[in-house]
Design a protein around this motif. Structure first.
Motif, PDB file in Angstrom:
ATOM      1  N   GLY A 385      33.532  38.554  42.403  1.00 17.09           N
ATOM      2  CA  GLY A 385      33.952  38.949  41.068  1.00 17.09           C
ATOM      3  C   GLY A 385      34.853  40.166  41.092  1.00 17.09           C
ATOM      4  N   GLY A 386      35.284  40.573  39.897  1.00 15.76           N
ATOM      5  CA  GLY A 386      36.158  41.723  39.768  1.00 15.76           C
ATOM      6  C   GLY A 386      37.081  41.618  38.577  1.00 15.76           C
ATOM      7  N   ALA A 387      36.664  40.871  37.529  1.00 17.62           N
ATOM      8  CA  ALA A 387      37.431  40.736  36.287  1.00 17.62           C
ATOM      9  C   ALA A 387      38.818  40.160  36.527  1.00 17.62           C
ATOM     10  CB  ALA A 387      37.537  42.084  35.564  1.00 17.62           C
ATOM     11  N   TYR A 388      38.971  39.346  37.571  1.00 20.01           N
ATOM     12  CA  TYR A 388      40.242  38.740  37.967  1.00 20.01           C
ATOM     13  C   TYR A 388      41.276  39.782  38.388  1.00 20.01           C
ATOM     14  CZ  TYR A 388      38.289  34.609  35.695  1.00 20.01           C
ATOM     15  OH  TYR A 388      37.476  33.577  35.340  1.00 20.01           O
ATOM     16  N   LEU A 389      40.879  41.042  38.469  1.00 17.83           N
ATOM     17  CA  LEU A 389      41.793  42.116  38.859  1.00 17.83           C
ATOM     18  C   LEU A 389      41.522  42.637  40.259  1.00 17.83           C
ATOM     19  CD1 LEU A 389      41.681  44.188  35.545  1.00 17.83           C
ATOM     20  CD2 LEU A 389      43.642  42.897  36.389  1.00 17.83           C
TER      21      LEU A 389
END
Length: 646
Positions: A385-389
């Motif tokens: 994961g990673g908020a798409y960032l």
């Protein structure tokens, strides 16, 4: 009290029963020899499955009738938690009960002196958090050897408070008279951030160059010194609620200040790339092997470049070979079939014309093979994961490898996917679908032997992957018969070709999906209107105000309001998805959208097991090295995989 098995009796109905089967639309057939564990258990539980990593104190159960089928681990009363590092002999007892419309069970699992509880619900009804006060229905927990009653309670479901009302009951800002939104405070921390930015790249490079074992030891020793001091001096006064563990209060004191500093994409990416620092071999869940680098320079399956690591034995007595971590780079240009139906951006078309490793048809990542002599039949498909960032597969290697070990030593595949803002959400989805196709078509893994696990935005991609498979099946009229129907002429029956049979196998559902605080709602309303996503950022240790301020601007690139709703997993059809296991905190930023996902999936006929904790932050299971609630959640997910997917 006796340490024998624990029997559960449902007073409201007096009935017990079996768990749901694993069958779902599009799933591979369950082997006839594979019998659900609950079918073999009586209410007295004469035998219990071993769980090598469980090191819990006693658990107490409460439940509410007509809410879902429950299968929950119950430790015998007064069981002492061993400090022995060799956890291979530790065991957990599993108790199963079922009443006609299902139950919701509250499990109070005491790690040390932690007082928090979590809820497990397998119901087909909309999910609600019980408040634990008096209500209708009851359950009795008895000691099977002595017959004494250990617990009897009647929880009820009251009106759900709004997120703003919930915040008024919590201890915000460490209990200090500190307003993070104050212009003067923000100005001070912005100045400090600008000063730090002058040399942060050098610090990041220096810390990143340190050997991983050294960084892990420094983190461990720092926590061993800090936590006792915090427990002695501050106790439970800094977390959002006294019922959270001492460890979570101590972690809150450290991580709270991150919300005051401006967050950049570069800082997010560096932080998540160091996730492996939190998971040394001795951290929970425990690893029985350790990494060693082998400079063989070989790729995998004809890929270009590569290298691999070995996981060696850590203790004498565990007679197993070291696992191999292979770096994957494989061009799917000639074998890609599903991903061709995923939306392609102009930038991706340009890269496809250029070719090369950065192109749209190349699958990259890591494959952990537990047994070097041969791959396992089952594979855990792990999406970070990673908020798409931010986020990467290498930073997730230690925790993913541990999950593979505890899930009966299954192999783990961690693909990379492209991130915002350099690329789009559609690029991320295409990479994930392509990676799944690589696992099935190139490595030859049967879909029914694949379990997908997604963290935060990775959980959203897991759901979108399942939806892509289901949508393609519906578009092509694929069913379970030996023939397929022409979608334009419903009365014509056409024999299946070899290519059709192969495509059906490719579009078959995986065994199941595990979603860790999934990020599944990208709509404007979710990000702006009052709710958990806008209110709980005031105390969430991971998704805080600074992260939202930096990240939301990039979601405008997804498209207008209609596109953002259409591409949100929670607002698409969930019909035909495999069984899901979802873990979420009632007090994290993504709680509202996770509850909506559970409710809509159940309404569409999907079997969903929901585990809900209180007072935890977003993706708290990744903090299992520090907090007992994280260890509970790891147990929850691993046990679900072992019971439903293996």
């Amino acid at each position: 009290k006796s340490k024998g098995a624990v029997a559960i009796t449902a007073d409201a109905s007096g009935h017990t029963g079996e768990q749901h089967s694993r069958a779902a639309d599009g799933n591979c057939a369950e082997p006839t020899s594979k019998t659900t564990e609950s079918n073999q258990r009586s209410s007295h539980l004469p035998s219990a499955p071993t769980c090598r990593y469980t090191r819990h104190h006693s658990s107490l159960l409460e439940h509410h009738p007509s809410r879902g089928v429950e299968s929950s681990r119950v430790m015998p009363p007064n069981t002492k938690d061993s400090d022995d590092d060799d956890v291979a002999g530790a065991t957990a007892t599993t108790a199963t009960t079922c009443v006609p419309d299902g139950d919701t069970v509250i499990v109070r699992d005491h790690h040390g002196d932690g007082r928090s509880a979590y809820v497990r619900c397998d119901s087909s009804a909309p999910f609600e958090m019980p408040d634990g006060r008096n209500g209708s229905g009851s359950v009795t927990v008895r000691d099977s050897s002595s017959g004494s009653v250990l617990l009897k309670t009647r929880p009820q479901y009251n009106r759900r408070q709004s997120a703003e009302e919930v915040n008024q009951t919590l201890n915000l800002n460490l209990g200090l008279p500190l307003d993070p939104d104050s212009p003067s405070i923000r100005s001070i921390f912005r100045t400090l951030s600008n000063f730090f930015a002058l040399f942060e790249h050098k610090l990041f490079a220096l810390f990143g160059s340190l050997p991983l074992p050294l960084k892990q030891r420094l983190t461990k020793w720092g926590w061993m010194i800090y936590f006792p001091l915090h427990k002695l001096l501050l106790g439970r006064r800094t977390g959002i609620h006294p019922d959270a563990s001492y460890e979570y209060h101590a972690l809150s004191t450290v991580m709270h200040w991150g919300r005051l500093f401006p967050v950049t994409v570069e800082r997010m990416r560096f932080s998540l790339s160091q996730l492996s620092v939190w998971h040394p071999p001795e951290a929970y869940p425990y690893c029985l092997r350790r990494y060693e680098r082998e400079d063989d320079g070989g790729g995998d399956n004809g890929g270009s470049g590569g290298g691999r690591w070995r996981l060696r034995r850590r203790r004498v007595g565990h007679h197993r070979e070291g696992a191999v971590v292979k770096k994957i780079s494989y061009d799917m240009k000639d074998t890609c079939r599903i991903a061709t139906g995923v939306h392609v951006t102009d930038k991706e078309q340009h890269e496809q014309q250029k070719g090369g490793v950065g192109g749209s048809t190349v699958v990259t990542g890591y494959y952990i093979q537990q047994n070097p002599s041969k791959p396992s039949d089952h594979v855990l498909f792990w999406l970070y994961g990673g908020a798409y960032l931010a986020g990467d597969s290498e930073g997730n290697l230690p925790i993913a490898e541990k999950f593979g070990q505890w899930c009966n030593d299954v192999d783990v595949f961690l693909p990379n996917y492209r991130l915002l803002p350099e690329y789009s959400f559609f690029d991320s989805l295409r990479d994930v679908v392509q990676s799944y196709e690589y696992l099935v078509s190139v490595r030859g893994v049967k879909p029914c032997n694949i379990t997908c696990l997604g963290v935060s935005s990775g959980g959203g991609l897991v759901v979108r992957l399942f939806q892509t498979l289901a949508e393609r099946r519906r578009e092509m009229g694929i069913d379970d018969d030996s023939t397929h129907h022409d979608t334009n002429h419903h009365h014509d029956v056409v024999p299946k070709s070899t290519a059709r049979v192969e495509l059906e196998r490719l579009l078959t559902n995986p065994a199941g999906g595990v979603l860790m605080s999934p990020f599944v709602d990208y709509t404007v309303e979710s990000c702006t209107q009052p709710g958990s996503f806008t209110q709980y950022i005031k105390h969430d240790l991971i998704v805080n105000q600074s992260v939202i301020e930096e990240g939301l601007q990039y979601f405008d690139r997804l498209g207008d309001a209609d596109v953002r709703r259409r591409e949100s997993p929670v607002h698409r059809s969930l019909v035909g998805l495999p069984p899901l296991c979802l873990v979420v905190s009632e007090h994290e930023a993504c709680f509202d959208q996770n509850k909506l996902l559970v409710d809509r999936a159940r309404a569409d006929g999907v079997r969903v097991t929901c585990g809900a904790w209180k007072y935890m932050c977003h993706v708290w299971p990744l903090l299992s090295m520090f907090i007992p609630e994280g260890r509970q959640a790891c147990d929850f997910m691993v046990n679900w995989i072992k019971e439903n997917c293996l």
